[in-house]
Design a protein around this motif. Structure first.
Motif, PDB file in Angstrom:
ATOM      1  N   LEU A 149      45.651  73.267  41.483  1.00 49.65           N
ATOM      2  CA  LEU A 149      46.771  71.943  41.532  1.00 49.65           C
ATOM      3  C   LEU A 149      47.202  71.888  39.843  1.00 49.65           C
ATOM      4  N   ALA A 150      45.958  72.145  39.102  1.00 54.22           N
ATOM      5  CA  ALA A 150      46.205  71.708  37.776  1.00 54.22           C
ATOM      6  C   ALA A 150      47.270  72.750  37.055  1.00 54.22           C
ATOM      7  N   THR A 151      47.323  73.841  37.711  1.00 54.50           N
ATOM      8  CA  THR A 151      48.483  74.745  37.198  1.00 54.50           C
ATOM      9  C   THR A 151      50.063  74.304  37.756  1.00 54.50           C
ATOM     10  N   ARG A 152      49.869  73.177  38.372  1.00 59.12           N
ATOM     11  CA  ARG A 152      51.249  72.685  38.530  1.00 59.12           C
ATOM     12  C   ARG A 152      52.109  73.678  39.585  1.00 59.12           C
ATOM     13  N   PRO A 153      51.525  74.127  40.323  1.00 60.61           N
ATOM     14  CA  PRO A 153      52.501  75.129  41.425  1.00 60.61           C
ATOM     15  C   PRO A 153      53.356  74.455  42.242  1.00 60.61           C
ATOM     16  N   ARG A 154      54.484  75.138  42.528  1.00 56.96           N
ATOM     17  CA  ARG A 154      55.482  74.748  43.397  1.00 56.96           C
ATOM     18  C   ARG A 154      54.994  74.994  44.889  1.00 56.96           C
ATOM     19  N   LEU A 155      54.592  76.546  44.773  1.00 59.33           N
ATOM     20  CA  LEU A 155      54.131  77.016  46.283  1.00 59.33           C
ATOM     21  C   LEU A 155      52.744  77.322  45.948  1.00 59.33           C
ATOM     22  N   ALA A 168      33.006  65.246  58.248  1.00 57.95           N
ATOM     23  CA  ALA A 168      33.819  63.998  57.061  1.00 57.95           C
ATOM     24  C   ALA A 168      34.434  64.928  56.058  1.00 57.95           C
ATOM     25  N   GLU A 169      33.726  66.163  55.522  1.00 55.69           N
ATOM     26  CA  GLU A 169      34.729  66.733  54.610  1.00 55.69           C
ATOM     27  C   GLU A 169      35.828  67.418  55.043  1.00 55.69           C
ATOM     28  N   LEU A 170      35.875  67.809  56.239  1.00 59.23           N
ATOM     29  CA  LEU A 170      36.942  68.302  56.768  1.00 59.23           C
ATOM     30  C   LEU A 170      38.159  67.507  56.639  1.00 59.23           C
ATOM     31  N   ALA A 171      38.012  66.332  57.448  1.00 59.00           N
ATOM     32  CA  ALA A 171      38.794  65.102  57.619  1.00 59.00           C
ATOM     33  C   ALA A 171      39.451  65.017  56.265  1.00 59.00           C
ATOM     34  N   ALA A 172      38.651  64.726  55.159  1.00 58.69           N
ATOM     35  CA  ALA A 172      38.989  64.417  53.791  1.00 58.69           C
ATOM     36  C   ALA A 172      39.826  65.652  53.241  1.00 58.69           C
ATOM     37  N   MET A 173      39.322  66.709  53.529  1.00 59.14           N
ATOM     38  CA  MET A 173      40.405  67.807  53.051  1.00 59.14           C
ATOM     39  C   MET A 173      41.662  67.960  53.832  1.00 59.14           C
ATOM     40  N   VAL A 174      41.620  67.684  54.927  1.00 56.79           N
ATOM     41  CA  VAL A 174      43.079  67.478  55.678  1.00 56.79           C
ATOM     42  C   VAL A 174      43.814  66.563  54.977  1.00 56.79           C
ATOM     43  N   GLU A 175      43.347  65.427  54.650  1.00 54.48           N
ATOM     44  CA  GLU A 175      43.936  64.227  54.263  1.00 54.48           C
ATOM     45  C   GLU A 175      44.519  64.646  52.920  1.00 54.48           C
ATOM     46  N   LEU A 176      43.701  65.340  51.961  1.00 58.51           N
ATOM     47  CA  LEU A 176      43.941  65.814  50.572  1.00 58.51           C
ATOM     48  C   LEU A 176      45.050  66.897  50.938  1.00 58.51           C
ATOM     49  N   ILE A 177      45.164  67.736  51.601  1.00 57.92           N
ATOM     50  CA  ILE A 177      46.212  68.788  51.607  1.00 57.92           C
ATOM     51  C   ILE A 177      47.391  67.899  52.256  1.00 57.92           C
ATOM     52  N   ARG A 178      47.351  67.052  53.024  1.00 66.31           N
ATOM     53  CA  ARG A 178      48.719  66.498  53.350  1.00 66.31           C
ATOM     54  C   ARG A 178      49.492  65.626  52.162  1.00 66.31           C
ATOM     55  N   ARG A 179      48.490  65.312  51.468  1.00 66.93           N
ATOM     56  CA  ARG A 179      49.058  64.374  50.222  1.00 66.93           C
ATOM     57  C   ARG A 179      49.580  65.488  49.118  1.00 66.93           C
ATOM     58  N   VAL A 180      48.840  66.405  48.887  1.00 69.01           N
ATOM     59  CA  VAL A 180      49.479  67.661  47.956  1.00 69.01           C
ATOM     60  C   VAL A 180      50.665  68.069  48.449  1.00 69.01           C
ATOM     61  N   HIS A 181      50.870  68.111  50.076  1.00 68.04           N
ATOM     62  CA  HIS A 181      52.182  68.558  50.255  1.00 68.04           C
ATOM     63  C   HIS A 181      53.262  67.166  50.092  1.00 68.04           C
ATOM     64  N   ALA A 182      52.719  66.019  50.624  1.00 65.14           N
ATOM     65  CA  ALA A 182      53.714  65.031  50.472  1.00 65.14           C
ATOM     66  C   ALA A 182      54.024  64.876  48.833  1.00 65.14           C
ATOM     67  N   GLY A 183      53.354  65.306  47.770  1.00 63.99           N
ATOM     68  CA  GLY A 183      53.533  65.418  46.503  1.00 63.99           C
ATOM     69  C   GLY A 183      54.686  66.274  45.986  1.00 63.99           C
ATOM     70  N   GLY A 184      55.172  67.162  47.145  1.00 69.49           N
ATOM     71  CA  GLY A 184      56.351  68.019  46.953  1.00 69.49           C
ATOM     72  C   GLY A 184      55.842  69.419  46.596  1.00 69.49           C
ATOM     73  N   VAL A 185      54.550  69.911  47.084  1.00 72.70           N
ATOM     74  CA  VAL A 185      54.137  71.341  46.967  1.00 72.70           C
ATOM     75  C   VAL A 185      54.397  72.073  48.290  1.00 72.70           C
ATOM     76  N   THR A 186      55.087  73.039  48.160  1.00 74.27           N
ATOM     77  CA  THR A 186      54.984  74.032  49.330  1.00 74.27           C
ATOM     78  C   THR A 186      53.872  74.633  49.591  1.00 74.27           C
ATOM     79  N   LEU A 187      53.258  74.623  50.874  1.00 77.49           N
ATOM     80  CA  LEU A 187      52.007  75.155  51.024  1.00 77.49           C
ATOM     81  C   LEU A 187      51.806  76.312  52.032  1.00 77.49           C
ATOM     82  N   VAL A 188      51.307  77.425  52.062  1.00 78.79           N
ATOM     83  CA  VAL A 188      50.968  78.457  52.913  1.00 78.79           C
ATOM     84  C   VAL A 188      49.278  78.460  52.870  1.00 78.79           C
TER      85      VAL A 188
END
Lengths: 239, 329
Positions: A149-155, A168-188
């Motif tokens: 993320l620190a490299t500021r990817p668009r994808l 617990a970690e899994l739930a946190a990771m899903v949440e984190l990925i959602r936030r990254v996506h909401a922040g405008g990063v396209t994800l595969v």
């Protein structure tokens, strides 16, 4: 945003990826699933420039990436993580992330500020000064994501960042990925954990023996007989 | 400033030493400690900071020694011109070695560097018209700074002190700069570094070429100081090993480490040579055995080197606190 045009990658007589085409639009959150050896990671390696495909093209934002080295592809805004995480083991979490940030900013001080922000955002704030090799696997996966993320990817290509996590970690990771996506990063996202990927993504691509056997919304993929046959074993239902 | 306290003390002591004594043996020791420390620091740029361990750095040292000596003997040119020529040649050689480092990994790279130095050794010992072959070149002494003919040990001390300081600062740069952080990434995991946008291969080659040029400068100074260039010494694997040994014993990838290693090894060598040959002439090579044992002990018990041992001594409380904090989370 990203277009794969019938990409083929062979290792000797083995076709790891055979004629896979895929379109990813800006803002997408695409999942890639398939049994072990289906060619998922190989596909990432082709996209990110680690392997040169025998045929086909990888086009990112209108630019042909085929044959470009990995560091150039990252600088263009396409970053990948590794399934087997590759932390800079003897460096602190902060320095790990800072090295990613330095790709975008030249000043070390600015990169440190950037890194601290990303570390905090990824929930690694308490570990900023800890040496990366002493982190447990759950946090290493998070560091892998933070550094990318620190490299500021668009994808961003995520290769099994949820594997090996406890619930617990899994739930946190899903949440984190959602936030990254909401922040405008396209994800595969490559993933084996069906419950997570079904909830997370809008579109799933299924690979089997290096070929794309299905593509569609999660609900349809879960019932697709070819997918059930090749991978799921039985129809997958989200309770 | 605190992190440079060790360096300030060390270089400060070297700087004031001539005020305390004019004893030639003692001053010679300081010059050699600074010289070998600086050259080991140059090795450290590639072997430590870039993680490209070479046992062929004598190649660059020899290029520096010969460039100055040959230009002076054949054309009467200043050794400073030889210094620049040696550095230029070493950059070219460094680019070749750097290219190899991208093809060969681990022990294969090390073997390639050894072979490279051997090729130069054979060339220097056979190319009689240019190098006077295996007899070596006595460097003519001409008084003056431009001719690097410094009669007094004190002048040499300050010259090598300047060189040592420069090398220390180069290493500090590699700890705090963008290039340094990126190099650390490449050293730790090249694939991951590339994924983060770092041109890993190019960076390694640059570091090796830098290391080569700095080593070559050391070779020029050494040859001018000692006054004689012997191909079997300046291109020898013993010398390559010495650079690595100083650094590993002092602390790989640290700016002060090579100097600490140099203090121990340079002093030990002189001390052992003198004492052992007093006891019996047949014992003269025994110091090499002692080096070997020392290296094994260090690598086994104090892999971070002297600097790690000292650091642990000074910061054990801080570390214990950190461990405790870490254990609680």
């Amino acid at each position: 945003m990203l277009a794969l045009e019938s990409v083929t990658k062979r290792f000797g007589g083995l076709t790891a990826v055979g004629g896979v085409s895929l379109d990813v639009d800006e803002g997408d959150l695409v999942g890639i699933i398939g049994p072990n050896g289906a060619g998922k990671t190989t596909l990432f390696n082709v996209i990110a420039g680690y392997y040169r495909p025998e045929s086909g093209r990888v086009v990112f934002e209108g630019r042909d990436l085929t044959g470009h080295p990995p560091h150039e592809i990252c600088r263009l805004g396409l970053t990948r993580t590794f399934q087997i995480v590759k932390p800079f083991g003897n460096l602190s979490v902060r320095d790990n992330v800072m090295i990613g940030a330095l790709t975008r900013v030249r000043s070390v001080a600015a990169a440190r500020t950037d890194a601290d922000r990303v570390v905090e955002r990824c929930g690694l704030g308490d570990y900023a000064g800890v040496v990366a090799k002493s982190l447990p696997i759950g946090l290493r996966k998070r560091l892998e994501l933070a550094r990318a993320l620190a490299t500021r990817p668009r994808l961003l290509l995520l290769d099994e960042v949820m594997a090996g996590l406890n619930p617990a970690e899994l739930a946190a990771m899903v949440e984190l990925i959602r936030r990254v996506h909401a922040g405008g990063v396209t994800l595969v996202v490559i993933e084996h954990i069906m419950a997570a990927i079904m909830r997370l993504t809008r579109r799933i691509v299924v690979l089997h023996h290096g070929e794309k056997i299905a593509e569609g919304v999660p609900a349809r993929i879960a019932r697709d007989p070819k997918v059930v046959d090749a991978y799921l074993g039985e129809e997958f239902t989200l309770e | 400033m605190r992190r440079h306290a060790g360096a300030i003390v060390l270089f400060g002591l070297a700087a004031v030493a001539p005020l305390a004594t004019r004893d030639a043996y003692f001053l010679d020791m300081i010059v050699l400690i600074l010289m070998w420390g600086a050259i080991s620091s140059a090795w450290n740029v590639a072997g430590g900071y870039a993680g490209q361990v070479s046992l062929g750095h004598a190649a660059f040292f020899g290029l520096g020694a010969y460039s100055a000596a040959v230009l002076t003997v054949h054309w009467g040119l200043s050794p400073w011109i030889g210094l620049v020529l040696g550095m230029a040649l070493s950059i070219v050689a460094g680019l070749i070695i750097g290219y190899l480092s991208n093809r060969l990994r681990g022990p294969y790279f090390v073997l390639a560097t050894i072979a490279f130095a051997q090729v130069l050794l054979i060339t220097a010992s056979r190319w009689r018209e240019m190098t006077m072959g295996s007899e070596g070149i006595p460097v003519p002494f001409k008084q003056g700074f431009w001719a690097l003919g410094l009669a007094s040990k004190v002048s040499w001390l300050y010259l090598t002190l300047g060189f040592a300081l420069a090398l220390y600062l180069v290493q500090v740069y590699l700890e705090v700069s963008r290039m340094g952080y990126q190099l650390a990434g490449v050293r730790e995991d090249e694939d991951a570094a590339q994924a983060l946008g770092i041109a890993g291969r190019r960076l390694k080659v640059i570091a090796i070429a830098m290391s080569a040029a700095l080593t070559s400068a050391g070779g020029t100074f050494w040859a001018q100081y000692v006054g004689f260039v012997d191909p079997f010494y300046v291109f020898s694997i013993d010398l390559s090993i010495l650079f690595a040994l100083n650094t590993i014993i002092g602390g790989v990838g640290t700016a002060l480490g090579p100097f600490l290693g140099s203090i121990l090894i340079t002093w030990l060598e002189h001390y052992l040579r003198a004492t052992l040959s007093d006891i019996a002439p047949g014992l003269i090579g025994v110091h090499l055995i002692i080096y070997g044992c020392l290296l094994i002990v260090m690598v086994r018990f104090v892999p971070q080197g002297l600097i790690g041992a000292l650091g642990a001594l000074f910061t054990w409380r801080a570390r214990a606190a950190q461990r405790e904090r870490h254990a609680r989370t």
